[in-house]
Structure formats: C-alpha cells, structure tokens
Write a protein that holds these residues in place. Structure first.
Motif, PDB file in Angstrom:
ATOM      1  N   ARG A 423      34.283  36.719  30.878  1.00 38.33           N
ATOM      2  CA  ARG A 423      33.060  36.056  31.337  1.00 38.33           C
ATOM      3  C   ARG A 423      33.358  34.743  32.064  1.00 38.33           C
ATOM      4  NH1 ARG A 423      28.178  36.327  27.637  1.00 38.33           N
ATOM      5  NH2 ARG A 423      28.102  38.180  28.932  1.00 38.33           N
ATOM      6  N   ASP A 424      32.698  34.559  33.202  1.00 40.95           N
ATOM      7  CA  ASP A 424      32.756  33.317  33.994  1.00 40.95           C
ATOM      8  C   ASP A 424      34.086  33.088  34.704  1.00 40.95           C
ATOM      9  OD1 ASP A 424      30.171  32.490  33.539  1.00 40.95           O
ATOM     10  OD2 ASP A 424      30.682  31.324  31.759  1.00 40.95           O
ATOM     11  N   ARG A 425      35.005  34.051  34.622  1.00 40.86           N
ATOM     12  CA  ARG A 425      36.312  33.790  35.230  1.00 40.86           C
ATOM     13  C   ARG A 425      36.458  34.531  36.559  1.00 40.86           C
ATOM     14  NH1 ARG A 425      39.021  31.343  31.317  1.00 40.86           N
ATOM     15  NH2 ARG A 425      37.929  31.590  29.342  1.00 40.86           N
ATOM     16  N   PRO A 426      36.974  33.848  37.601  1.00 38.81           N
ATOM     17  CA  PRO A 426      37.341  34.586  38.805  1.00 38.81           C
ATOM     18  C   PRO A 426      38.344  35.670  38.425  1.00 38.81           C
ATOM     19  CG  PRO A 426      37.603  32.210  39.122  1.00 38.81           C
ATOM     20  CD  PRO A 426      37.327  32.431  37.658  1.00 38.81           C
ATOM     21  N   LEU A 427      38.211  36.838  39.054  1.00 42.03           N
ATOM     22  CA  LEU A 427      39.049  37.980  38.671  1.00 42.03           C
ATOM     23  C   LEU A 427      39.761  38.513  39.908  1.00 42.03           C
ATOM     24  CD1 LEU A 427      39.292  39.993  36.079  1.00 42.03           C
ATOM     25  CD2 LEU A 427      37.908  41.503  37.489  1.00 42.03           C
ATOM     26  N   HIS A 428      41.061  38.745  39.770  1.00 39.99           N
ATOM     27  CA  HIS A 428      41.797  39.464  40.816  1.00 39.99           C
ATOM     28  C   HIS A 428      41.899  40.919  40.387  1.00 39.99           C
ATOM     29  CE1 HIS A 428      44.093  35.448  41.776  1.00 39.99           C
ATOM     30  NE2 HIS A 428      42.786  35.348  41.911  1.00 39.99           N
ATOM     31  N   LEU A 429      41.842  41.806  41.368  1.00 43.09           N
ATOM     32  CA  LEU A 429      41.967  43.228  41.057  1.00 43.09           C
ATOM     33  C   LEU A 429      43.352  43.723  41.469  1.00 43.09           C
ATOM     34  CD1 LEU A 429      38.570  44.638  42.424  1.00 43.09           C
ATOM     35  CD2 LEU A 429      39.035  43.484  40.251  1.00 43.09           C
ATOM     36  N   ASN A 430      43.843  44.702  40.736  1.00 38.56           N
ATOM     37  CA  ASN A 430      45.053  45.410  41.118  1.00 38.56           C
ATOM     38  C   ASN A 430      44.675  46.885  41.076  1.00 38.56           C
ATOM     39  OD1 ASN A 430      47.685  45.887  41.800  1.00 38.56           O
ATOM     40  ND2 ASN A 430      48.501  45.629  39.724  1.00 38.56           N
ATOM     41  N   ARG A 431      44.453  47.460  42.253  1.00 39.97           N
ATOM     42  CA  ARG A 431      43.819  48.782  42.295  1.00 39.97           C
ATOM     43  C   ARG A 431      44.836  49.895  42.455  1.00 39.97           C
ATOM     44  NH1 ARG A 431      38.921  48.019  46.481  1.00 39.97           N
ATOM     45  NH2 ARG A 431      38.679  50.243  46.051  1.00 39.97           N
ATOM     46  N   PHE A 432      44.675  50.917  41.650  1.00 39.65           N
ATOM     47  CA  PHE A 432      45.526  52.115  41.660  1.00 39.65           C
ATOM     48  C   PHE A 432      44.640  53.332  41.912  1.00 39.65           C
ATOM     49  CE2 PHE A 432      49.619  50.617  39.886  1.00 39.65           C
ATOM     50  CZ  PHE A 432      49.256  49.346  39.478  1.00 39.65           C
ATOM     51  N   PRO A 433      44.168  53.522  43.148  1.00 39.49           N
ATOM     52  CA  PRO A 433      43.189  54.592  43.368  1.00 39.49           C
ATOM     53  C   PRO A 433      43.740  55.986  43.079  1.00 39.49           C
ATOM     54  CG  PRO A 433      43.877  53.587  45.440  1.00 39.49           C
ATOM     55  CD  PRO A 433      44.457  52.754  44.348  1.00 39.49           C
ATOM     56  N   VAL A 471      33.312  39.131  36.139  1.00 36.90           N
ATOM     57  CA  VAL A 471      32.823  40.219  35.281  1.00 36.90           C
ATOM     58  C   VAL A 471      32.165  39.624  34.039  1.00 36.90           C
ATOM     59  CG1 VAL A 471      33.511  42.165  33.856  1.00 36.90           C
ATOM     60  CG2 VAL A 471      34.517  41.879  36.114  1.00 36.90           C
ATOM     61  N   ASP A 472      30.845  39.684  34.015  1.00 35.57           N
ATOM     62  CA  ASP A 472      30.094  39.150  32.884  1.00 35.57           C
ATOM     63  C   ASP A 472      29.473  40.242  32.023  1.00 35.57           C
ATOM     64  OD1 ASP A 472      30.600  36.593  33.688  1.00 35.57           O
ATOM     65  OD2 ASP A 472      28.622  36.243  34.558  1.00 35.57           O
ATOM     66  N   ASP A 473      29.328  41.437  32.573  1.00 32.02           N
ATOM     67  CA  ASP A 473      28.598  42.453  31.820  1.00 32.02           C
ATOM     68  C   ASP A 473      29.243  43.834  31.977  1.00 32.02           C
ATOM     69  OD1 ASP A 473      27.849  43.456  34.304  1.00 32.02           O
ATOM     70  OD2 ASP A 473      25.968  42.335  34.322  1.00 32.02           O
ATOM     71  N   LEU A 474      28.732  44.760  31.191  1.00 30.17           N
ATOM     72  CA  LEU A 474      29.323  46.095  31.124  1.00 30.17           C
ATOM     73  C   LEU A 474      29.315  46.797  32.480  1.00 30.17           C
ATOM     74  CD1 LEU A 474      30.446  48.340  29.257  1.00 30.17           C
ATOM     75  CD2 LEU A 474      28.087  49.131  28.970  1.00 30.17           C
ATOM     76  N   ASP A 475      28.202  46.724  33.190  1.00 26.45           N
ATOM     77  CA  ASP A 475      28.130  47.441  34.462  1.00 26.45           C
ATOM     78  C   ASP A 475      29.177  46.934  35.454  1.00 26.45           C
ATOM     79  OD1 ASP A 475      26.192  49.211  33.743  1.00 26.45           O
ATOM     80  OD2 ASP A 475      24.528  48.096  34.618  1.00 26.45           O
TER      81      ASP A 475
END
Ligand code: MN
Length: 679
Positions: A423-433, A471-475
């Motif tokens: 919650r409240d944190r900037p997030l980096h993604l590492n995507r493995f499609p 990301v703050d919530d489930l969705d």
C-alpha cells in the motif's frame, strides 16, 4: 564462608566481556527474577531467581510451556551476581557464553508451598509463583537423579495453565503501561453510519450482537459488570472466573436467545431477571487490562490475540472472532440470517473511551437472488472484478505445470497479508508474459491504455516525471499479476514521503554460496541487531537468500538507513570473514554470501513478503520466526504457492510488525559503535 560468585568470576575475563563484574554481594528484597534469552552456540533460556544476594540460575534449552504435562530440562548453572538482573548485550566471540543475551522476561517471584530455599534445596524441589510479563502463576522445579545439576521445570496446574504456549498472552507487552489498580473507563463506541468499505485491508470485521453491551471485570473469582444493576448471573460469573488470569477487564455483550435461536432484548431481560436460561452468554471482543498492565494503547489485533488465549472452552463465555480485510462474505452471511450489521474496526487502533471513527457499524443490505459465484468460474474474484483475466491456462512453470491461473489464485488467497506491505508504495514491475523460461522485461512506467481505476503516482526519474503503479487493493494487485508480474518490486518508502524509508534492509545474497552459510549469517545478524536493542524481522528471499528488515521511526533518510546497514554488514563480515563479504563484484566474492546494503537507496526496491519468485517450484518470500533458524528445513521448496496459504492461516502475517513496530535507530547506532570499537 566461600564466595558464591567464585565460579562466575573464574569463567569470565571482565576486560573482554560486557557482563558485569560483581561488587560485594548485597542481600536485598529477595524477590526478583529475570529470564534471559541467550543465543549462544545453542539457543536457550536462563532462569535466574534472586536469593541471598545472588541470582540462582538454570539454563532451559527448550524454553517454557504453560501446558503442565510438558516437562522441560533445566540445568543448574553457576550463581550470577545481582547486577546481572538488568544485563543485556553481546558477549564477544571467544568469551564464555559468547552470543547475545536479551531480557526475555522480568518480574518478581514468591516461594510457595515449600517455605525456605534451604528446605527446597534439601528436598530438590522448588515451587515459585512468578509475576512477569510473559510468565505468570506457579512453576515447579524438581531435581532429577539423571545427571549432576539436572532438574525438570514445568507449569503447575493453576488458573494460568492451558494449551502449549511460551508466554501467558503471546503478545509483546513492553509498551503497555503498568496499572496497579483496576481500570475504570467508559466503553468505546462505534459510529453508526461510518464510511468504511466492507473490504479494506486495514480493517477487521466482527458480527454485531443484539444484547447488553458491558465491560466485565474479573479479580480472582470476583466478577463485576458495571452495566448491570445486580451481580452478574452465576453461570456467567463462573465462566469469567475461569479466564486464564487473576485479573482482567473485558469488553463484550451479554446475549440471550429466543427458542427460535434469535437474540432479542426480551429474552435477555428474562434471563437477567433470574429466570433459568440455557442461552445466556457473554460474547467478549476486547481486552483492556490484564493483571497489572493497561493494554489500551496496544493495537486491536494484539488485544484480540491476547483475549483469545485467556478465554477457556466454556459454553457461556465466547470469544468474538473476526475476519480481517474483507467483510464481504461476513456481511452476506449476516444479511442471509436477517441480522442487521457487522462492526468494522481498524486493526491497529487503540482502545479509547466514547465514539471513535476507528469503529464503525456496517449495515448488511439484504440481497435479492444469489450473488454466489458459479462453480465454473476458474478464479475467486471480487463480485465485479474491474480487471479482466487473460490466458489463465498458460503454463508459467513448465517443469511443474503451474499456470498463470495458479499464480492469480495464490495472490488472491494471500492478498490480506500481502496488501498492507504494498500500500502507498511506487511499484516496479518485472513482467514474464510467457512464464519463467520466457523473455522478461522490467517496467517502471505505467503503459498507455492502463485502466483509469488503477492508482498511479508521478515520480521524478532521470529528469522526467514517470507514472508508477501503486497497489492498494485486490483488483489492482490481480491486474498487475495478470500483466505477467510474477514477483513485485515496491519501494522502501511511500508516496508522500519518498525520501524517508520505512525499513533498513539487509539482503543476504548467496549466488553460489551454500544456503547453510546464509542461515549462519542470518543468525549472527539477528543476534547482533537484538544485542544493540533492535527488533529485526526476517524472511526468505524466495530464492536462496534472506532479507532482514528493521522498521524505522519516521524521520530517517536513505543515507541514515544505508550507513547503518553498511556498519552492520561490516561487523558481520569481521565476525564471519570466511563466509560473508561486502564485495560488489560477483567474481571477487570467492563463493561467499554478499551482504547487500546498497538497496537502502531511493528508487531501489525489495520483494515484499509473500511475493512469488520467477524460479523453479514457484517458491515464495516467506516471513520466518527467528527461532526457525535454529532447526528445520528452510529451503525455498518448502515455501511455495501451494504451501504458503496454510502457513498464513496458521501464523497470520508474521511480517506485520514491519509496518507496526517502528524503531529508533539512534540508540542502536550508539550501541553498534561500541561493538565496532571491539567490545
Ligand atoms: Mn546461558
């Protein structure tokens, strides 16, 4: 008369150990006890009872149990000086008892049944009543014939005895103020039409009970309920008298049922008028006082955990359980039973008098028709998911056959435990499609076309403003996982305070080093940090490493956390030069574990607890209890998307204190300087 401390002195070099050199023994009140948690070569606990100007000591390798049938070995050791009562710290390598000594419990004791120490020692049997923070009630020490100095320690059967647990309440009481007289207070009230959602990871939800709200005070077998004009009915008083403590103040509701099973005020009035009632019961949902401690400033979840350990199995006294984070199903059940509401409570809230926004009544709205999912749905989702699942059957772990659907199902199941850490944190993604063996790409920026309900935060990066996911919530969680994110990479600081990290983090990164070395270094790091007064947290990285977190009070910068962690890393390298290094270049590490402190930097990230790693067996970053380092299998295969759910169900979120237990670095830095100077 010989010196009772001769043995103590003989074993120690007071120029080299921080342990106290005894002054001449002084006989004082004779009633203090202390228990040290001693992380020496073997973890054990040292029980020390004051008598005749010294501390009589026993080493208890397996610790304490409130279950009277569990008898624990206790080895009599040399008498310690009274100065040891308040000693804690780190005994250097090479010295007797090398390792970290922390005060685990402290209080006063009384001899019981056998009136004098002389008689007790003659009989080889000692009974003491302990009045501590963790240990309470009567404990029994019996000398055995097995070996010299060998005793057995066990709990006597009394009001505190009960299921296996090593402390009376199972929560940390260090911050609870003492209260030596019974608390008197007015009850906390919920707001009637609050605005809390039925799903919020910071809240928990309880059933609302129709009945008479009242506090309940127990002292021994004397029970009072201030909301009642007369003494409480005998059946209720007997039940409260059986609580596993001497004194307590509870909050709850008296409830009586109609023959049809519904609670009503009429049934209650009848039950309280003295008419026999089989259905009268007290539903307890909060604990304000325990013995001589005022618990009102502790987080609600801790108060409820403590209350749960006190409530015996009893038909008339019932613990009001809760669901954490998502009250949707509870509200639906309430609506289907034609009951009015649930009570939402902020999980970290204190107990205050009168109405509070931290407690809110959430009305159940009766539904027409069924909102249950059809059994053909592949995934559990919220009722109207805003994200659209795609390619659920794509295999992400080819060797194991685990799919993207398995990954989403896992994240849904652990979301309550995970979301507070994102919650409240900037997030980096590492995507493995295409799964763990396919191509992957690292992504900071939210791509165009991202749904507008996804929270984003503008973050300066390389002279530009870059929109990051938050990301703050489930969705939103399931949305980013659906994009192919296997693990997650949140910042150590939050939007709004980007320059102030919430944690100092030490990353033990083994590359090719043996896992056993990681465990040894983690043990040493835990000892060191506890020895300088901190309360660190530990988790596996989900690969072969481990992460150690110290939650920080607000006001520290990344420079502070990095310099502190670097100093810790350097002490550890000095202590374990054969297996630990701070060498940045991988090919110069000689197969040693890299102690990485450089992650304590703005815009660096750390995988959160419960994150799945893109490696074989779909292993997961798992919070650990420190004692789990002492034995047992900690290999990554033990914590996977298929085993973690059960562990969370059993232990709850073992990493919650990373958010709640924020600590002051300044005294620890001073203590660390002593260590660096070679103490
Ligand atoms: Mn010891």
């Amino acid at each position: 008369m010989s010196d009772p401390l001769a043995d103590y002195r003989k074993k120690r070099d007071f120029a080299a150990t921080p342990e106290p050199e005894p002054a001449a023994p002084v006989v004082r009140g004779n009633d203090a006890y202390v228990i040290h948690r001693h992380e020496a070569r073997q973890l054990h606990y040292d029980l020390r009872l004051e008598h005749d100007g010294v501390l009589k000591s026993w080493a208890v390798p397996r610790g304490f149990s409130f279950d009277p049938s569990e008898k624990r070995l206790a080895v009599r050791t040399e008498d310690h000086p009274l100065e040891y009562e308040h000693f804690h710290g780190r005994i250097p390598k090479g010295q007797y008892g090398a390792g970290t000594m922390t005060i685990w419990d402290h209080g006063r004791y009384e001899l019981v049944k056998i009136p004098t120490w002389d008689e007790a020692m003659q009989r080889g049997e000692l009974k003491v009543q302990l009045f501590g923070r963790r240990l309470r009630g009567e404990w029994h020490l019996v000398r055995t014939q097995q070996a010299k100095n060998s005793w057995l320690l066990f709990k006597s059967k009394d009001t505190y005895a009960g299921p296996t647990r090593d402390s009376a309440l199972g929560i940390e009481l260090a911050t609870a103020p003492a209260c030596h007289v019974p608390l008197t207070t007015t009850a906390m009230r919920w707001q009637d039409e609050g605005n809390v959602a039925s799903r919020d990871t910071d809240w928990l939800f309880e059933m609302e009970f129709e009945g008479l709200r009242t506090l309940a005070h127990k002292r021994g077998s004397a029970i009072t309920m201030p909301s009642l004009a007369s003494p409480p009915p005998t059946a209720i008083a007997d039940g409260l008298a059986a609580l596993r403590c001497h004194e307590a103040l509870l909050d709850g509701v008296l409830v009586a049922l109609e023959p049809n099973g519904r609670p009503t005020q009429a049934a209650l009035a009848q039950a309280l008028s003295g008419a026999p009632s089989k259905s009268l019961a007290f539903y307890a949902f909060d604990l304000l006082q325990w013995e001589d401690y005022d618990l009102r400033q502790l987080p609600l979840l801790d108060r409820k955990a403590a209350l749960r350990t006190l409530v015996p199995e009893h038909a008339r006294i019932l613990f009001v359980d809760h669901v954490a984070g998502d009250g949707t199903a509870l509200l639906q059940a309430i609506a289907e039973a034609n009951l009015p509401a649930a009570i939402g409570k902020r999980a970290t809230s204190h107990y205050t008098s009168g109405a509070s926004p931290d407690w809110q009544r959430v009305r159940a709205t009766p539904r027409r028709g069924s909102s249950r999912r059809s059994p053909t749905d592949a995934l559990p989702t919220s009722e109207a998911p805003r994200w659209k699942p795609s390619n659920l059957s794509k295999v992400y772990w080819p060797a194991e056959g685990f799919t993207k659907g398995d990954l989403l199902t896992y994240y849904h199941a652990v979301a309550d435990a995970l979301l507070p850490h994102l919650r409240d944190r900037p997030l980096h993604l590492n995507r493995f499609p295409d799964g763990i063996d396919g191509k992957s790409f690292y992504q900071r920026e939210v791509k165009e076309g991202s749904p507008d309900w996804v929270r984003t935060a503008p973050i300066p990066h390389d002279g530009a403003i870059v929109l990051h996911h938050v990301v703050d919530d489930l969705d939103t969680l399931l949305h980013v996982v659906n994009l192919g994110s296997i693990d997650l990479h949140p910042w150590l600081s939050r939007v709004g305070s980007l320059d102030a990290p919430d944690w100092a983090v030490l990353d033990l990164d083994p590359k090719t080093a043996p896992f056993g070395d990681v465990v040894r270094i983690a043990r040493a790091a835990g000892k060191l940090l506890r020895g300088i007064g901190l309360r660190p947290l530990l988790k596996t990285s989900g690969k072969h490493g481990m992460h150690i977190f110290v939650p920080l009070m607000p006001g520290y910068t990344y420079d502070h956390s990095r310099m502190f962690t670097e100093a810790v890393a350097r002490v550890l390298v000095r202590e374990l030069p054969d297996i630990a290094t701070v060498e940045r270049l991988p090919d110069q590490r000689d197969g040693k574990v890299y102690l990485d402190f450089l992650q304590n930097r703005k815009s660096q990230t750390i995988v959160p607890p419960y994150a799945v790693r893109p490696v074989r067996s779909a292993s997961v970053s798992a919070p650990l209890l420190w004692d789990e380092l002492e034995d047992g299998d900690l290999s990554p295969q033990r914590f996977t998307i298929h085993t973690m759910q059960k562990r969370v169900a059993v232990h709850g979120d073992l990493f919650r204190k990373a958010l709640d237990d924020r600590q002051d670095l300044l005294p620890a830095i001073a203590a660390l300087q002593d260590v660096l100077r070679g103490r």
